[in-house]
Write a protein that holds these residues in place. Sequence first.
Motif, PDB file in Angstrom:
ATOM      1  N   ALA A  73       7.960 -39.797  -5.915  1.00 15.41           N
ATOM      2  CA  ALA A  73       8.359 -40.123  -7.288  1.00 15.41           C
ATOM      3  C   ALA A  73       8.635 -41.617  -7.418  1.00 15.41           C
ATOM      4  CB  ALA A  73       9.594 -39.319  -7.671  1.00 15.41           C
ATOM      5  N   GLY A  74       9.307 -42.202  -6.452  1.00 16.53           N
ATOM      6  CA  GLY A  74       9.555 -43.643  -6.492  1.00 16.53           C
ATOM      7  C   GLY A  74       8.271 -44.438  -6.440  1.00 16.53           C
ATOM      8  N   PHE A  75       7.350 -44.034  -5.599  1.00 18.36           N
ATOM      9  CA  PHE A  75       6.055 -44.707  -5.515  1.00 18.36           C
ATOM     10  C   PHE A  75       5.294 -44.599  -6.836  1.00 18.36           C
ATOM     11  CE2 PHE A  75       1.478 -44.474  -4.747  1.00 18.36           C
ATOM     12  CZ  PHE A  75       1.262 -45.693  -4.128  1.00 18.36           C
ATOM     13  N   GLY A  76       5.290 -43.389  -7.411  1.00 15.70           N
ATOM     14  CA  GLY A  76       4.559 -43.181  -8.667  1.00 15.70           C
ATOM     15  C   GLY A  76       5.136 -43.997  -9.813  1.00 15.70           C
ATOM     16  N   ILE A  77       6.446 -44.026  -9.938  1.00 17.55           N
ATOM     17  CA  ILE A  77       7.075 -44.810 -11.009  1.00 17.55           C
ATOM     18  C   ILE A  77       6.807 -46.298 -10.802  1.00 17.55           C
ATOM     19  CG2 ILE A  77       9.302 -45.492 -12.000  1.00 17.55           C
ATOM     20  CD1 ILE A  77      10.241 -42.603 -11.439  1.00 17.55           C
ATOM     21  N   GLY A  78       6.898 -46.760  -9.565  1.00 14.98           N
ATOM     22  CA  GLY A  78       6.628 -48.175  -9.276  1.00 14.98           C
ATOM     23  C   GLY A  78       5.192 -48.549  -9.542  1.00 14.98           C
ATOM     24  N   LEU A  80       3.090 -47.025 -11.603  1.00 10.70           N
ATOM     25  CA  LEU A  80       2.871 -46.982 -13.048  1.00 10.70           C
ATOM     26  C   LEU A  80       3.494 -48.198 -13.725  1.00 10.70           C
ATOM     27  CD1 LEU A  80       1.709 -45.279 -15.355  1.00 10.70           C
ATOM     28  CD2 LEU A  80       3.927 -44.157 -15.531  1.00 10.70           C
ATOM     29  N   GLY A  81       4.688 -48.594 -13.317  1.00  9.77           N
ATOM     30  CA  GLY A  81       5.330 -49.785 -13.875  1.00  9.77           C
ATOM     31  C   GLY A  81       4.531 -51.048 -13.587  1.00  9.77           C
ATOM     32  N   ASP A  82       3.971 -51.154 -12.394  1.00 12.00           N
ATOM     33  CA  ASP A  82       3.135 -52.312 -12.061  1.00 12.00           C
ATOM     34  C   ASP A  82       1.883 -52.360 -12.925  1.00 12.00           C
ATOM     35  OD1 ASP A  82       4.757 -53.448 -10.174  1.00 12.00           O
ATOM     36  OD2 ASP A  82       3.791 -52.462  -8.467  1.00 12.00           O
ATOM     37  N   ARG A  83       1.267 -51.231 -13.181  1.00 12.10           N
ATOM     38  CA  ARG A  83       0.055 -51.179 -14.015  1.00 12.10           C
ATOM     39  C   ARG A  83       0.371 -51.574 -15.457  1.00 12.10           C
ATOM     40  NH1 ARG A  83      -4.136 -51.736 -10.972  1.00 12.10           N
ATOM     41  NH2 ARG A  83      -4.049 -50.321  -9.228  1.00 12.10           N
ATOM     42  N   LEU A  84       1.503 -51.104 -15.963  1.00 17.71           N
ATOM     43  CA  LEU A  84       1.843 -51.391 -17.358  1.00 17.71           C
ATOM     44  C   LEU A  84       2.359 -52.824 -17.547  1.00 17.71           C
ATOM     45  CD1 LEU A  84       3.583 -48.055 -18.373  1.00 17.71           C
ATOM     46  CD2 LEU A  84       1.278 -48.803 -18.965  1.00 17.71           C
ATOM     47  N   LEU A  85       3.140 -53.309 -16.587  1.00 17.59           N
ATOM     48  CA  LEU A  85       3.771 -54.613 -16.741  1.00 17.59           C
ATOM     49  C   LEU A  85       3.035 -55.733 -16.018  1.00 17.59           C
ATOM     50  CD1 LEU A  85       7.466 -53.459 -16.278  1.00 17.59           C
ATOM     51  CD2 LEU A  85       6.276 -53.905 -18.423  1.00 17.59           C
ATOM     52  N   GLY A  86       2.097 -55.410 -15.151  1.00 15.37           N
ATOM     53  CA  GLY A  86       1.341 -56.418 -14.421  1.00 15.37           C
ATOM     54  C   GLY A  86       2.169 -57.145 -13.373  1.00 15.37           C
ATOM     55  N   THR A  87       3.121 -56.476 -12.767  1.00 14.87           N
ATOM     56  CA  THR A  87       3.990 -57.111 -11.775  1.00 14.87           C
ATOM     57  C   THR A  87       3.641 -56.676 -10.354  1.00 14.87           C
ATOM     58  OG1 THR A  87       5.595 -55.332 -12.018  1.00 14.87           O
ATOM     59  CG2 THR A  87       5.922 -57.308 -13.378  1.00 14.87           C
ATOM     60  N   SER A  88       2.399 -56.327 -10.134  1.00 13.10           N
ATOM     61  CA  SER A  88       1.965 -55.789  -8.848  1.00 13.10           C
ATOM     62  C   SER A  88       2.312 -56.742  -7.716  1.00 13.10           C
ATOM     63  CB  SER A  88       0.464 -55.546  -8.894  1.00 13.10           C
ATOM     64  OG  SER A  88       0.028 -54.942  -7.717  1.00 13.10           O
ATOM     65  N   PRO A  89       2.778 -56.311  -6.629  1.00 10.44           N
ATOM     66  CA  PRO A  89       3.224 -55.038  -6.071  1.00 10.44           C
ATOM     67  C   PRO A  89       4.730 -54.864  -6.122  1.00 10.44           C
ATOM     68  CG  PRO A  89       2.993 -56.545  -4.263  1.00 10.44           C
ATOM     69  CD  PRO A  89       2.673 -57.305  -5.531  1.00 10.44           C
ATOM     70  N   GLY A  91       7.077 -53.975  -8.411  1.00  9.21           N
ATOM     71  CA  GLY A  91       7.665 -52.757  -8.970  1.00  9.21           C
ATOM     72  C   GLY A  91       7.515 -51.580  -8.021  1.00  9.21           C
ATOM     73  N   MET A  92       6.327 -51.497  -7.393  1.00  8.70           N
ATOM     74  CA  MET A  92       6.083 -50.407  -6.454  1.00  8.70           C
ATOM     75  C   MET A  92       6.997 -50.527  -5.234  1.00  8.70           C
ATOM     76  SD  MET A  92       2.511 -49.071  -4.830  1.00  8.70           S
ATOM     77  CE  MET A  92       2.184 -50.599  -4.012  1.00  8.70           C
ATOM     78  N   ILE A  93       7.188 -51.729  -4.734  1.00  9.43           N
ATOM     79  CA  ILE A  93       8.057 -51.926  -3.570  1.00  9.43           C
ATOM     80  C   ILE A  93       9.500 -51.541  -3.901  1.00  9.43           C
ATOM     81  CG2 ILE A  93       9.061 -53.669  -2.043  1.00  9.43           C
ATOM     82  CD1 ILE A  93       6.333 -55.117  -2.165  1.00  9.43           C
ATOM     83  N   VAL A  94       9.990 -52.015  -5.045  1.00  6.27           N
ATOM     84  CA  VAL A  94      11.369 -51.738  -5.430  1.00  6.27           C
ATOM     85  C   VAL A  94      11.583 -50.238  -5.658  1.00  6.27           C
ATOM     86  CG1 VAL A  94      13.075 -52.077  -7.254  1.00  6.27           C
ATOM     87  CG2 VAL A  94      11.813 -54.033  -6.353  1.00  6.27           C
TER      88      VAL A  94
END
Length: 122
Positions: A73-78, A80-89, A91-94
């Motif tokens: 769930a944490g990976f999926g939310i991160g 998805l947040g990276d895709r929407l906000l363009g903050t890759s990687p 959001g996924m790490i956090v």
Amino acid sequence: MASDGANRPGRGTGDNPSEAELSERLRRLGERLGPERAEADVRPASSAGTGSDPNGIGKAMRLSSEFIAGIIAGFGIGWLGDRLLGTSPWGMIVFLMLGFVAGIMNVMRSAGMLGRSLPGKK
């Protein structure tokens, strides 16, 4: 070789023990084994190592699935947040780390380790 029964009572010595002698020997052996038998009866069956405990296996599966679900769930939310906000990687790490912590908290709560008060505190 000693496998011919020469060390057995009544063998090789020429005398046959009577029924009373054998009964007395059996009684004495039972008395000597009595404490060990009582300890074996008191021990729980799970500590004997015979087979597996279905309740324990079910609990282990539940705890491991809760831990893995938190991480996913944490990976999926991160992600998805990276895709929407363009903050890759980032959001996924956090959120992956937050999912890891949430998974550990879920396992501790399910195992009954959370919610208890510390010794000495009320």
